[in-house]
Design a protein around this motif. Structure first.
Motif, PDB file in Angstrom:
ATOM      1  N   GLN A  58       0.839  -1.198   0.000  1.00 42.63           N
ATOM      2  CA  GLN A  58       0.000   0.000   0.000  1.00 42.63           C
ATOM      3  C   GLN A  58       0.873   1.246   0.000  1.00 42.63           C
ATOM      4  O   GLN A  58       0.564   2.224  -0.675  1.00 42.63           O
ATOM      5  CB  GLN A  58      -0.932  -0.004   1.206  1.00 42.63           C
ATOM      6  CG  GLN A  58      -2.021  -1.033   1.128  1.00 42.63           C
ATOM      7  CD  GLN A  58      -2.889  -1.058   2.359  1.00 42.63           C
ATOM      8  OE1 GLN A  58      -2.496  -0.616   3.436  1.00 42.63           O
ATOM      9  NE2 GLN A  58      -4.094  -1.594   2.215  1.00 42.63           N
ATOM     10  N   GLY A  83       0.803   4.108  -2.831  1.00 40.71           N
ATOM     11  CA  GLY A  83       0.563   5.478  -2.401  1.00 40.71           C
ATOM     12  C   GLY A  83       1.635   6.426  -2.890  1.00 40.71           C
ATOM     13  O   GLY A  83       1.344   7.537  -3.352  1.00 40.71           O
ATOM     14  N   VAL A 136      -0.111   9.736  -2.543  1.00 46.08           N
ATOM     15  CA  VAL A 136      -0.910   9.737  -1.317  1.00 46.08           C
ATOM     16  C   VAL A 136      -0.233   8.836  -0.281  1.00 46.08           C
ATOM     17  O   VAL A 136       0.694   8.101  -0.591  1.00 46.08           O
ATOM     18  CB  VAL A 136      -2.366   9.271  -1.559  1.00 46.08           C
ATOM     19  CG1 VAL A 136      -3.067  10.182  -2.549  1.00 46.08           C
ATOM     20  CG2 VAL A 136      -2.421   7.829  -2.018  1.00 46.08           C
ATOM     21  N   SER A 137      -0.747   8.877   0.925  1.00 45.97           N
ATOM     22  CA  SER A 137      -0.171   8.063   2.000  1.00 45.97           C
ATOM     23  C   SER A 137      -0.644   6.612   1.922  1.00 45.97           C
ATOM     24  O   SER A 137      -1.641   6.296   1.268  1.00 45.97           O
ATOM     25  CB  SER A 137      -0.565   8.640   3.359  1.00 45.97           C
ATOM     26  OG  SER A 137      -1.957   8.455   3.575  1.00 45.97           O
ATOM     27  N   ARG A 175      -4.173   6.334   3.126  1.00 45.18           N
ATOM     28  CA  ARG A 175      -5.200   6.682   2.140  1.00 45.18           C
ATOM     29  C   ARG A 175      -5.464   5.506   1.202  1.00 45.18           C
ATOM     30  O   ARG A 175      -6.616   5.234   0.848  1.00 45.18           O
ATOM     31  CB  ARG A 175      -4.798   7.928   1.345  1.00 45.18           C
ATOM     32  CG  ARG A 175      -5.833   8.347   0.330  1.00 45.18           C
ATOM     33  CD  ARG A 175      -7.162   8.720   0.968  1.00 45.18           C
ATOM     34  NE  ARG A 175      -8.119   9.106  -0.048  1.00 45.18           N
ATOM     35  CZ  ARG A 175      -9.389   8.734  -0.070  1.00 45.18           C
ATOM     36  NH1 ARG A 175      -9.892   8.012   0.912  1.00 45.18           N
ATOM     37  NH2 ARG A 175     -10.182   9.110  -1.053  1.00 45.18           N
ATOM     38  N   GLU A 226      -7.665   3.174   3.006  1.00 48.73           N
ATOM     39  CA  GLU A 226      -9.048   3.680   3.009  1.00 48.73           C
ATOM     40  C   GLU A 226      -9.741   3.402   1.676  1.00 48.73           C
ATOM     41  O   GLU A 226     -10.905   3.002   1.638  1.00 48.73           O
ATOM     42  CB  GLU A 226      -9.071   5.189   3.266  1.00 48.73           C
ATOM     43  CG  GLU A 226      -8.705   5.596   4.668  1.00 48.73           C
ATOM     44  CD  GLU A 226      -8.591   7.116   4.811  1.00 48.73           C
ATOM     45  OE1 GLU A 226      -8.666   7.842   3.784  1.00 48.73           O
ATOM     46  OE2 GLU A 226      -8.417   7.574   5.945  1.00 48.73           O
ATOM     47  N   ILE A 227      -9.023   3.628   0.591  1.00 51.38           N
ATOM     48  CA  ILE A 227      -9.593   3.412  -0.745  1.00 51.38           C
ATOM     49  C   ILE A 227      -9.899   1.939  -0.958  1.00 51.38           C
ATOM     50  O   ILE A 227     -10.955   1.586  -1.476  1.00 51.38           O
ATOM     51  CB  ILE A 227      -8.641   3.949  -1.839  1.00 51.38           C
ATOM     52  CG1 ILE A 227      -8.562   5.470  -1.765  1.00 51.38           C
ATOM     53  CG2 ILE A 227      -9.095   3.492  -3.231  1.00 51.38           C
ATOM     54  CD1 ILE A 227      -7.450   6.075  -2.597  1.00 51.38           C
ATOM     55  N   VAL A 234     -14.066   7.378  -3.594  1.00 53.97           N
ATOM     56  CA  VAL A 234     -13.045   8.038  -4.417  1.00 53.97           C
ATOM     57  C   VAL A 234     -13.694   8.579  -5.681  1.00 53.97           C
ATOM     58  O   VAL A 234     -14.644   8.000  -6.188  1.00 53.97           O
ATOM     59  CB  VAL A 234     -11.954   7.055  -4.890  1.00 53.97           C
ATOM     60  CG1 VAL A 234     -10.588   7.622  -4.750  1.00 53.97           C
ATOM     61  CG2 VAL A 234     -12.036   5.720  -4.283  1.00 53.97           C
ATOM     62  N   GLN A 245      -9.672   9.829  -9.563  1.00 62.07           N
ATOM     63  CA  GLN A 245      -8.721   9.174  -8.664  1.00 62.07           C
ATOM     64  C   GLN A 245      -8.704   7.660  -8.903  1.00 62.07           C
ATOM     65  O   GLN A 245      -7.634   7.043  -8.925  1.00 62.07           O
ATOM     66  CB  GLN A 245      -9.078   9.477  -7.213  1.00 62.07           C
ATOM     67  CG  GLN A 245      -8.875  10.938  -6.855  1.00 62.07           C
ATOM     68  CD  GLN A 245      -9.528  11.320  -5.534  1.00 62.07           C
ATOM     69  OE1 GLN A 245     -10.350  10.590  -4.988  1.00 62.07           O
ATOM     70  NE2 GLN A 245      -9.160  12.478  -5.026  1.00 62.07           N
ATOM     71  N   SER A 278     -10.529  16.023  -0.713  1.00 60.89           N
ATOM     72  CA  SER A 278      -9.231  15.745  -1.289  1.00 60.89           C
ATOM     73  C   SER A 278      -8.922  14.273  -1.133  1.00 60.89           C
ATOM     74  O   SER A 278      -9.644  13.532  -0.498  1.00 60.89           O
ATOM     75  CB  SER A 278      -8.166  16.595  -0.575  1.00 60.89           C
ATOM     76  OG  SER A 278      -8.082  16.191   0.761  1.00 60.89           O
ATOM     77  N   TRP A 279      -7.841  13.872  -1.700  1.00 65.68           N
ATOM     78  CA  TRP A 279      -7.395  12.505  -1.566  1.00 65.68           C
ATOM     79  C   TRP A 279      -7.386  12.190  -0.118  1.00 65.68           C
ATOM     80  O   TRP A 279      -7.591  11.248   0.423  1.00 65.68           O
ATOM     81  CB  TRP A 279      -5.982  12.345  -2.123  1.00 65.68           C
ATOM     82  CG  TRP A 279      -5.986  12.107  -3.596  1.00 65.68           C
ATOM     83  CD1 TRP A 279      -6.054  13.047  -4.572  1.00 65.68           C
ATOM     84  CD2 TRP A 279      -5.911  10.857  -4.272  1.00 65.68           C
ATOM     85  NE1 TRP A 279      -6.025  12.461  -5.797  1.00 65.68           N
ATOM     86  CE2 TRP A 279      -5.912  11.117  -5.631  1.00 65.68           C
ATOM     87  CE3 TRP A 279      -5.815   9.547  -3.858  1.00 65.68           C
ATOM     88  CZ2 TRP A 279      -5.848  10.117  -6.575  1.00 65.68           C
ATOM     89  CZ3 TRP A 279      -5.746   8.559  -4.803  1.00 65.68           C
ATOM     90  CH2 TRP A 279      -5.773   8.853  -6.149  1.00 65.68           C
TER      91      TRP A 279
END
Length: 99
Positions: A28, A32, A37-38, A41, A44-45, A52, A56, A98-99
């Protein structure tokens, strides 16, 4: 060789996103980093892909070597109506952010 994975509900993306990432041998955190992104994130996605934006999601899929394809059904019945009994006929709108 192309593989198609018909998806009627955004929740069905969960397993596919994770499988695509693992197929590319990415963590992940690595995914990311590639999309800016982190790791949190990405987690989460993967847990809630319906949260999303299409833009994205397309970036993630492209990074994972996949794409989004629309298919027009020839019958009068929408694809989601036959997908699962009791499945919602629509996906509720989510807050933009945001993302």
């Amino acid at each position: 060789m192309a593989n198609d994975f018909p998806i009627s509900l955004s929740t069905q993306l969960r397993e596919h996103l994770r499988a695509l990432r693992k197929q590319q041998r990415m963590t992940q955190a690595q995914l990311g980093e590639r999309v800016g992104v982190s790791q949190a994130r990405i987690a989460e996605i993967e847990a809630n892909p319906g949260a999303v934006s299409v833009e994205q999601m397309m970036l993630l899929l492209s990074t994972l070597g996949a794409s989004l394809r629309l298919h027009v059904h020839t019958s009068d019945q929408p694809a989601h109506a036959a997908a699962e009994p009791g499945a919602p006929a629509y996906i509720p709108a989510r807050k933009q952010g945001s993302w």
